[in-house]
Scaffold this active site. Structure first.
Site, PDB file in Angstrom:
ATOM      1  N   GLY A  78      30.016  79.495 -43.866  1.00 49.54           N
ATOM      2  CA  GLY A  78      30.122  78.667 -42.492  1.00 49.54           C
ATOM      3  C   GLY A  78      31.375  79.132 -41.487  1.00 49.54           C
ATOM      4  N   GLY A  96      31.510  82.312 -41.098  1.00 47.83           N
ATOM      5  CA  GLY A  96      31.100  83.821 -40.878  1.00 47.83           C
ATOM      6  C   GLY A  96      31.471  84.909 -41.720  1.00 47.83           C
ATOM      7  CD  GLU A 147      33.248  71.575 -46.655  1.00 51.04           C
ATOM      8  OE1 GLU A 147      33.785  72.621 -46.461  1.00 51.04           O
ATOM      9  OE2 GLU A 147      33.683  70.225 -46.835  1.00 51.04           O
TER      10      GLU A 147
END
Length: 188
Positions: free
Chosen positions: A89, A91, A155
């Protein structure tokens, strides 16, 4: 004053909508092609992102695909023709980056789902799925924070996106809901 639950629910739904737009959902085609063409699929993520990846691996198994979760005792090795599907998420995560390198060295393709496509891990992936959402790494110092804490928006979006992916894969594989259910464990 504390917002009502109904107002919070509306805000969360408003925050999810950009992550379910046409440009995001159009990414499913390439992802489905990669997954249906793979020999083995190994999924991995850390923290709550990891839980979403485990949920996806379970559904991929229900679809009859050779799907596993990295770190499980029974995960087989990956090689040419296989896929490592990772979540990063923000990176970059050191463990995710490390597993991606191992998979690349073994000849597997690396697919990455992320909110940060210019991050270190996605930049080295063979296919990047971009979900525009706040992560735990981007929840501080901005005025338009999600009402959800830390990385929850990313999420939740992962889970919903994966459900659209599963529906697409089910259609591509011409499976009935009953055929999927037949692959569900009876040891519960």
């Amino acid at each position: 004053m504390v917002p009502s639950r109904e107002r919070l629910a509306e805000r969360v739904l408003d925050e999810l909508r950009p992550g379910l737009g046409k440009a995001v959902l159009d990414q499913i085609d390439n992802l489905s092609t990669e997954l249906t063409g793979a020999g083995r699929i190994v999924c991995y993520g850390v923290g709550r992102e990891g839980l979403m990846m485990k949920a996806l691996a379970m559904r991929l198994f229900h679809l009859g695909l050779d799907a596993h979760v990295a770190g499980d005792m029974t995960v087989p090795p990956v090689a040419d023709g296989d896929v490592l599907f990772i979540s990063a998420g923000p990176g970059d995560f050191s463990t995710v980056a490390g597993l991606a390198q191992v998979a690349r060295n073994a000849g597997a393709r690396v697919l990455c789902i992320t909110a940060t496509p210019d991050g270190a891990v996605p930049l080295k992936a063979d296919l990047v799925i971009h979900l525009p959402a706040q992560t735990m790494a981007s929840d501080q110092g901005v005025t338009d924070n999600s009402v959800l804490p830390m990385g929850s928006l990313f999420e939740v979006l992962m889970l919903v996106f994966f459900e659209f992916l599963v529906l697409d894969l089910r259609d591509r594989l011409a499976l009935s809901p009953e055929a999927m259910r037949a692959n569900h464990t009876n040891l519960e």
